[in-house]
Structure formats: structure tokens, C-alpha cells
Design a protein around this motif. Structure first.
Motif, mmCIF file in Angstrom:
data_model
loop_
_atom_site.group_PDB
_atom_site.id
_atom_site.type_symbol
_atom_site.label_atom_id
_atom_site.label_comp_id
_atom_site.label_asym_id
_atom_site.label_seq_id
_atom_site.Cartn_x
_atom_site.Cartn_y
_atom_site.Cartn_z
ATOM 1 N N MET A 21 0.848 -1.187 0.000
ATOM 2 C CA MET A 21 0.000 0.000 0.000
ATOM 3 C C MET A 21 0.886 1.241 0.000
ATOM 4 O O MET A 21 2.084 1.173 0.277
ATOM 5 C CB MET A 21 -0.915 0.021 1.229
ATOM 6 C CG MET A 21 -0.173 0.151 2.554
ATOM 7 S SD MET A 21 -1.265 0.241 4.002
ATOM 8 C CE MET A 21 -1.923 1.921 3.837
ATOM 9 N N ASP A 25 -3.232 5.211 1.200
ATOM 10 C CA ASP A 25 -4.218 4.137 1.104
ATOM 11 C C ASP A 25 -4.847 3.736 2.436
ATOM 12 O O ASP A 25 -5.450 2.670 2.539
ATOM 13 C CB ASP A 25 -3.578 2.883 0.490
ATOM 14 C CG ASP A 25 -3.294 3.039 -0.998
ATOM 15 O OD1 ASP A 25 -3.929 3.902 -1.626
ATOM 16 O OD2 ASP A 25 -2.432 2.296 -1.512
ATOM 17 N N LEU A 29 -7.379 0.688 3.242
ATOM 18 C CA LEU A 29 -7.073 -0.354 4.217
ATOM 19 C C LEU A 29 -8.227 -0.523 5.200
ATOM 20 O O LEU A 29 -8.610 -1.651 5.539
ATOM 21 C CB LEU A 29 -5.789 -0.002 4.973
ATOM 22 C CG LEU A 29 -5.329 -1.020 6.014
ATOM 23 C CD1 LEU A 29 -4.873 -2.308 5.346
ATOM 24 C CD2 LEU A 29 -4.208 -0.443 6.870
ATOM 25 N N ARG A 33 -10.183 -4.093 5.703
ATOM 26 C CA ARG A 33 -9.586 -4.813 6.838
ATOM 27 C C ARG A 33 -10.329 -6.085 7.217
ATOM 28 O O ARG A 33 -9.717 -7.035 7.702
ATOM 29 C CB ARG A 33 -9.450 -3.896 8.047
ATOM 30 C CG ARG A 33 -10.758 -3.432 8.681
ATOM 31 C CD ARG A 33 -10.460 -2.428 9.802
ATOM 32 N NE ARG A 33 -11.628 -2.063 10.555
ATOM 33 C CZ ARG A 33 -12.458 -1.079 10.219
ATOM 34 N NH1 ARG A 33 -12.233 -0.399 9.101
ATOM 35 N NH2 ARG A 33 -13.503 -0.801 10.955
ATOM 36 N N VAL A 42 1.924 -6.082 5.578
ATOM 37 C CA VAL A 42 1.500 -5.024 4.664
ATOM 38 C C VAL A 42 2.669 -4.065 4.469
ATOM 39 O O VAL A 42 3.081 -3.378 5.407
ATOM 40 C CB VAL A 42 0.271 -4.256 5.196
ATOM 41 C CG1 VAL A 42 -0.153 -3.179 4.192
ATOM 42 C CG2 VAL A 42 -0.894 -5.210 5.473
ATOM 43 N N VAL A 62 -1.752 0.288 9.932
ATOM 44 C CA VAL A 62 -1.553 -1.148 9.693
ATOM 45 C C VAL A 62 -1.434 -1.877 11.029
ATOM 46 O O VAL A 62 -2.061 -2.927 11.248
ATOM 47 C CB VAL A 62 -0.299 -1.383 8.826
ATOM 48 C CG1 VAL A 62 0.029 -2.871 8.759
ATOM 49 C CG2 VAL A 62 -0.513 -0.831 7.420
ATOM 50 N N LEU A 269 -6.158 -1.348 -3.237
ATOM 51 C CA LEU A 269 -6.039 -2.259 -2.103
ATOM 52 C C LEU A 269 -7.345 -2.987 -1.813
ATOM 53 O O LEU A 269 -7.374 -4.211 -1.617
ATOM 54 C CB LEU A 269 -5.579 -1.486 -0.865
ATOM 55 C CG LEU A 269 -5.344 -2.278 0.417
ATOM 56 C CD1 LEU A 269 -4.236 -3.300 0.223
ATOM 57 C CD2 LEU A 269 -4.998 -1.346 1.567
ATOM 58 N N THR A 273 -7.878 -7.099 -2.260
ATOM 59 C CA THR A 273 -8.256 -7.995 -1.162
ATOM 60 C C THR A 273 -9.585 -8.691 -1.438
ATOM 61 O O THR A 273 -9.766 -9.849 -1.066
ATOM 62 C CB THR A 273 -8.317 -7.234 0.174
ATOM 63 O OG1 THR A 273 -9.170 -6.091 0.044
ATOM 64 C CG2 THR A 273 -6.937 -6.768 0.593
#
Length: 288
Positions: A21, A25, A29, A33, A42, A62, A269, A273
Motif C-alpha cells: 500500500m 491508502d 485499508l 480490513r 502489509v 496497519v 487495495l 483484497t
């Protein structure tokens, strides 16, 4: 039976993936999450357009979400030894100094005393400030600015430097679209007696035009032509499912050792994911 074996290996690879990332970002995130396993590594990039505060805030986020921050240190972007010390101290304050990724960085000329990642490693500052594990870059298809005959000695020198300082190491490769050169390179790494973990760079789902642009920028020359196979045209969106299946099928632990996956998100991101989550559960990820 072979198909079942490949599925098992693919599941094993996806079980411990890592992500990348930028400092900008954090909102992505937060949105993603719930889809990310606790403890996932990360990486936080070190871009010229983002200041130290933005990188630190991203590393802190993070950590706060239960993941493992891996801040990047770009050697040639560091203006001074003091700048590196201060960055490491501040990473320590937010609990994000255990793991770092050290790279030479984009500038052709160093902006300070560090000309390459080895000079950062040999500074002694990493272990002094609490770094325990260092990731370094690997280039299965070469580097646009560094000849191959320089890359191998550089890799072994960095690993020797880390080992001599008691720092754990892993390699994160540049992304690619073709599993064959990646696995050939990993086999060559193992033939040199290097047995540390290797994370294979994987391009997250993105527009084909964007993938081609990044491929040209980072010297993914052989693979760039293959990117066109992932979409009907340059406006299509491509996912890495074919690459991952080929990687799982042709990965042989006795030859390639321990490997994992590192997803380059290219600013997407949340999309990456979600794609991973769908792919792991057997759904057909949306790529167009």
C-alpha cells in the motif's frame, strides 16, 4: 490428482500472502480490513510525493488493525544519515520498526549518503533501532538499470550483510505475468545455496493499460506482452488467476523451496483484497 495437488499448493501460497500500500491508502485499508487475515504483512511504500508523516500514519494504521507493517526504506531518497535515524525512531514509536523493506529507490543519483540498499544495511542503524527482519528486492526478469552480472553479487552481498548483523531476511520479487521466468530465477537462487523465504510478486487486478505501464516502468519486459492475454483490450481489467495457477502447478518445493505471494495493489487495495477473498473461496473474481 495433479489438479488436486496444484489446488492444495495454491491454497498454501494464498494462506500467507502479503500486500503493498501507499501512505495515501489508509482509507482503502480501513475498507478492506475485514477481508485481511490478522497478522498479514502489509508493505508501505516510500514514494517521492508522500512525506514521512504520511508513511508513519499508514504504518500506525496497519499496526492498529492487527496487521504487520513493513515500511519501505528507499536508500537514495534519504537526505542524510540523521534522516534514516529519525525515520527508524519514529517507526519505533508507533510499533512498526520490527520489519522493513530496504531498496535502492528510483532516483538515479543519491539524495544523501546512501547509494544503495547495501549501504543502509551496513550503516548499522537498522539493528540499533530494533529492526529484526529485512526484506530485499529480487528481479526474476532483470532490472532496467542494473545489468544481470551485477544483480547476483548484489543479492549475495546484501544477504551476507544481513546475516552478519543477525538480521532475518526474505526476498520479495518484482511482479510478473509469466510463472516460468519467476520459477527459473527462484531455482537459480536455490542453486546458489540461498534458502531464505521468497515472496513472489503478483499484480493485483487492474486495468490492462495500467499493468502495461507498470511493467514498462519496472522492466518487466518479457511479461508485458503476456499482459494483453488477460483482457480483451487495453480498457479491460485483468486478474492474476492464470499466473497463480501456473505458479502453483509448476512450483516444486524440493527445487524452489519456501515461497509465498506478495500482491502489488497499484492503488487498488480494496479491489485486490476482495479479489483474493473471492479467489480463495472458489468464486470467480470480477475482472472486467
Amino acid at each position: 490428482m495433479e489438479a488436486d495437488s496444484a489446488q492444495i499448493k495454491l491454497a498454501e501460497l494464498l494462506a500467507g500472502y502479503s500486500l503493498e500500500m501507499t501512505g495515501k491508502d489508509v482509507g482503502e485499508l480501513a475498507a478492506a480490513r475485514e477481508l485481511i487475515d490478522v497478522g498479514t504483512r502489509v508493505n508501505i511504500t516510500f514514494l517521492s510525493g508522500e512525506d514521512r508523516g504520511l508513511r508513519l500514519a499508514a504504518a500506525a494504521a496497519v499496526k492498529a488493525y492487527g496487521f504487520t507493517p513493513v515500511p519501505h526504506i528507499s536508500a537514495r531518497r534519504l537526505a542524510s544519515r540523521a534522516a534514516l535515524e529519525e525515520f527508524l525512531r519514529e517507526l519505533g514509536r508507533v510499533g512498526a520498526v520490527d520489519n522493513v523493506f530496504v531498496a535502492g529507490g528510483d532516483p538515479d543519483e543519491p539524495q544523501g549518503p546512501f547509494g544503495d540498499s547495501l549501504s543502509v544495511i551496513e550503516s548499522g542503524l537498522l539493528e540499533t533501532h530494533g529492526v529484526q527482519r529485512v526484506s530485499i528486492a529480487g528481479y526474476p526478469e532483470g532490472h532496467p538499470g542494473i545489468p544481470d552480472h551485477v544483480l547476483w553479487p548484489s543479492l549475495t552481498s546484501k544477504l551476507a550483510g544481513l546475516r552478519g548483523r543477525g538480521l532475518a531476511a526474505e526476498i520479495v520479487t518484482q511482479f510478473g505475468f509469466d510463472a516460468d521466468p519467476v520459477l527459473d530465477w527462484i531455482a537459480a537462487v536455490r542453486e546458489r545455496g540461498i534458502d531464505i523465504p521468497i515472496r513472489v510478486g503478483v499484480p493485483g487486478p487492474a486495468g490492462v493499460r495500467r499493468l502495461l505501464r507498470y511493467a514498462a516502468r519496472f522492466g518487466v519486459g518479457t511479461s508485458a506482452t503476456l499482459a494483453r492475454r488477460y483482457g480483451a483490450d487495453l480498457l479491460a481489467t485483468a486478474g492474476p488467476d492464470a499466473f497463480l495457477r501456473a505458479l502453483a502447478t509448476d512450483h516444486h518445493p524440493d527445487q524452489h523451496g519456501r515461497i509465498g505471494l506478495h500482491f502489488y495493489t497499484f492503488g487498488g487495495l480494496r479491489a485486490t483484497t476482495q479479489w483474493i477473498s473471492d479467489f480463495r473461496t472458489g468464486q470467480q473474481p470480477a475482472t472486467s
